[in-house]
Motif scaffolding. Structure first.
Motif, PDB file in Angstrom:
ATOM      1  N   ALA A  48       0.842  -1.289  -0.032  1.00  0.00           N
ATOM      2  CA  ALA A  48       0.094   0.000   0.136  1.00  0.00           C
ATOM      3  C   ALA A  48       0.970   1.312   0.061  1.00  0.00           C
ATOM      4  CB  ALA A  48      -1.058   0.195   1.312  1.00  0.00           C
ATOM      5  N   VAL A  49       0.734   2.089  -0.873  1.00  0.00           N
ATOM      6  CA  VAL A  49       1.496   3.249  -1.135  1.00  0.00           C
ATOM      7  C   VAL A  49       0.522   4.376  -0.883  1.00  0.00           C
ATOM      8  CG1 VAL A  49       2.930   4.638  -2.583  1.00  0.00           C
ATOM      9  CG2 VAL A  49       2.948   2.138  -2.716  1.00  0.00           C
ATOM     10  N   GLY A  50       1.010   5.794  -0.287  1.00  0.00           N
ATOM     11  CA  GLY A  50       0.379   6.787  -0.022  1.00  0.00           C
ATOM     12  C   GLY A  50       0.746   7.660  -1.028  1.00  0.00           C
ATOM     13  N   THR A  51       0.829   9.139  -0.352  1.00  0.00           N
ATOM     14  CA  THR A  51       0.777  10.333  -1.540  1.00  0.00           C
ATOM     15  C   THR A  51       2.218  10.791  -1.287  1.00  0.00           C
ATOM     16  OG1 THR A  51       0.053  11.895   0.032  1.00  0.00           O
ATOM     17  CG2 THR A  51      -1.448  10.655  -1.296  1.00  0.00           C
ATOM     18  N   TYR A 154      -3.028   3.714  -0.507  1.00  0.00           N
ATOM     19  CA  TYR A 154      -3.363   3.502   0.927  1.00  0.00           C
ATOM     20  C   TYR A 154      -4.664   4.526   1.253  1.00  0.00           C
ATOM     21  CZ  TYR A 154      -1.792   3.968   5.950  1.00  0.00           C
ATOM     22  OH  TYR A 154      -1.859   3.893   7.126  1.00  0.00           O
ATOM     23  N   SER A 155      -5.287   3.648   2.250  1.00  0.00           N
ATOM     24  CA  SER A 155      -6.801   4.282   2.713  1.00  0.00           C
ATOM     25  C   SER A 155      -6.680   4.751   4.328  1.00  0.00           C
ATOM     26  CB  SER A 155      -7.709   3.249   2.590  1.00  0.00           C
ATOM     27  OG  SER A 155      -7.340   1.934   3.283  1.00  0.00           O
ATOM     28  N   ARG A 180      -8.697   7.831   0.226  1.00  0.00           N
ATOM     29  CA  ARG A 180      -7.851   6.827  -0.550  1.00  0.00           C
ATOM     30  C   ARG A 180      -6.706   7.843  -1.160  1.00  0.00           C
ATOM     31  NH1 ARG A 180      -9.726   2.930  -5.343  1.00  0.00           N
ATOM     32  NH2 ARG A 180     -10.786   4.359  -6.229  1.00  0.00           N
ATOM     33  N   ALA A 181      -5.316   7.357  -1.202  1.00  0.00           N
ATOM     34  CA  ALA A 181      -4.581   8.152  -1.701  1.00  0.00           C
ATOM     35  C   ALA A 181      -4.687   8.307  -3.392  1.00  0.00           C
ATOM     36  CB  ALA A 181      -3.162   7.374  -1.863  1.00  0.00           C
ATOM     37  N   THR A 243      -7.697  -2.635  -5.259  1.00  0.00           N
ATOM     38  CA  THR A 243      -6.995  -1.288  -5.234  1.00  0.00           C
ATOM     39  C   THR A 243      -6.729  -0.730  -4.181  1.00  0.00           C
ATOM     40  OG1 THR A 243      -8.725   0.133  -6.068  1.00  0.00           O
ATOM     41  CG2 THR A 243      -7.545  -1.021  -7.762  1.00  0.00           C
ATOM     42  N   THR A 244      -7.481  -0.973  -3.102  1.00  0.00           N
ATOM     43  CA  THR A 244      -7.307  -0.105  -1.695  1.00  0.00           C
ATOM     44  C   THR A 244      -7.509  -1.221  -0.571  1.00  0.00           C
ATOM     45  OG1 THR A 244      -8.746   1.524  -2.819  1.00  0.00           O
ATOM     46  CG2 THR A 244      -8.533   1.650  -0.541  1.00  0.00           C
ATOM     47  N   PRO A 245      -6.448  -1.031   0.307  1.00  0.00           N
ATOM     48  CA  PRO A 245      -6.490  -1.775   1.405  1.00  0.00           C
ATOM     49  C   PRO A 245      -7.581  -1.534   2.539  1.00  0.00           C
ATOM     50  CG  PRO A 245      -4.986  -0.139   1.794  1.00  0.00           C
ATOM     51  CD  PRO A 245      -5.412  -0.045   0.276  1.00  0.00           C
TER      52      PRO A 245
END
Length: 257
Positions: A48-51, A154-155, A180-181, A243-245
């Motif tokens: 999971a990747v953020g911004t 990332y959520s 989410r990101a 696509t979103t955890p």
């Protein structure tokens, strides 16, 4: 190395043709008795990747050959994903011998959302590992799509129960927001039309139970009502998508008088 929209070994029309091959067309090639027996990404967890923060994770490959394993071919180790996504190792892989015939080799990958994701949310989804292993006697094994994982946006999820304190039998309103990101804007955007569970944990207990399920609105907001009965914690919980955890909000305590 970085995610990019083209493969370095091909260019122009050839590159587009190569990348257009359906993902289901996996390929396996080998010489001699070399076998890839296991491929694990990020310890078996999705990525999971953020911004703003770069995410580093590992890919481990276990392989066997009667003469022993020499190592991974790092030039032929890469990850492919939707949106023509490609990710190559950030450095040289390392190998640890499990026995005279078997080794586990590990490579590191890094995703920086502000550099690698090409300002696109299309890269979220299922990614695949392509790997080549060399044996000490010159044998090899090459497997496309040897394993898969999810690269996710990332959520975040919030919950607020009010009023507090509240009289027993009165109405409690629980609001929240699921975001989410967004890799196009490097902000967190509301995730619409998603089922989210409202859960309650009675004071003095350790387990949340589901009260009801509601859907987020067009901006990711949540709001519902319940009747005050016991002191305890309310939270929202989201099961996640491809696509979103999954994510659960911190519990918000309500004092019922």
């Amino acid at each position: 190395m970085r995610i990019r929209a083209t493969v370095a070994a091909v260019s122009g029309a050839l590159a587009l043709s190569a990348l257009a091959v359906p993902s289901a067309q996996a390929a396996t090639d080998s010489e001699g008795d070399t076998k890839i027996t296991k491929v694990v990404v990020n310890g078996g967890k999705n990525v999971a990747v953020g911004t703003s923060t770069a995410k580093t994770f590992s890919v481990s490959v276990t392989a066997t050959d009667d003469s022993g394993i020499a190592g991974l071919d790092d030039d032929l180790l890469w990850l492919e994903g939707p949106g023509f996504g490609m990710l190559t190792p950030t450095g040289s892989s390392t190998c640890t011998a499990v026995s005279a015939t078997t080794s586990t080799c590990t490579a590191s990958f890094t995703v920086d959302p502000q550099v690698d994701l090409a300002y696109s949310n299309d890269m979220a989804g299922t990614w695949y590992v392509n790997v080549w292993v060399d044996a000490k006697d010159g044998d090899y094994a090459s497997v496309d799509k040897a394993s898969s994982f999810k690269l996710q946006r990332y959520s975040k999820l919030t919950a607020n129960a009010s009023p507090e304190p509240v009289v027993k039998g009165k109405t409690i309103t629980v609001t929240g927001k699921l975001t989410r990101a967004n890799w196009s804007t490097f902000t967190y955007s509301g995730y619409s039309a998603q089922p989210v569970k409202l859960q309650f944990k009675k004071a003095g207990t350790s387990t949340y139970t589901t009260v009801k399920t509601i859907n987020t609105n067009s901006t990711g907001d949540l709001s519902t009502t319940v009747t005050a009965a016991y002191d305890g914690y309310y939270r929202y919980s989201f099961a996640g998508t491809t696509t979103t955890p999954a994510v659960s909000a911190a519990g918000d305590y309500i004092d019922v008088q």
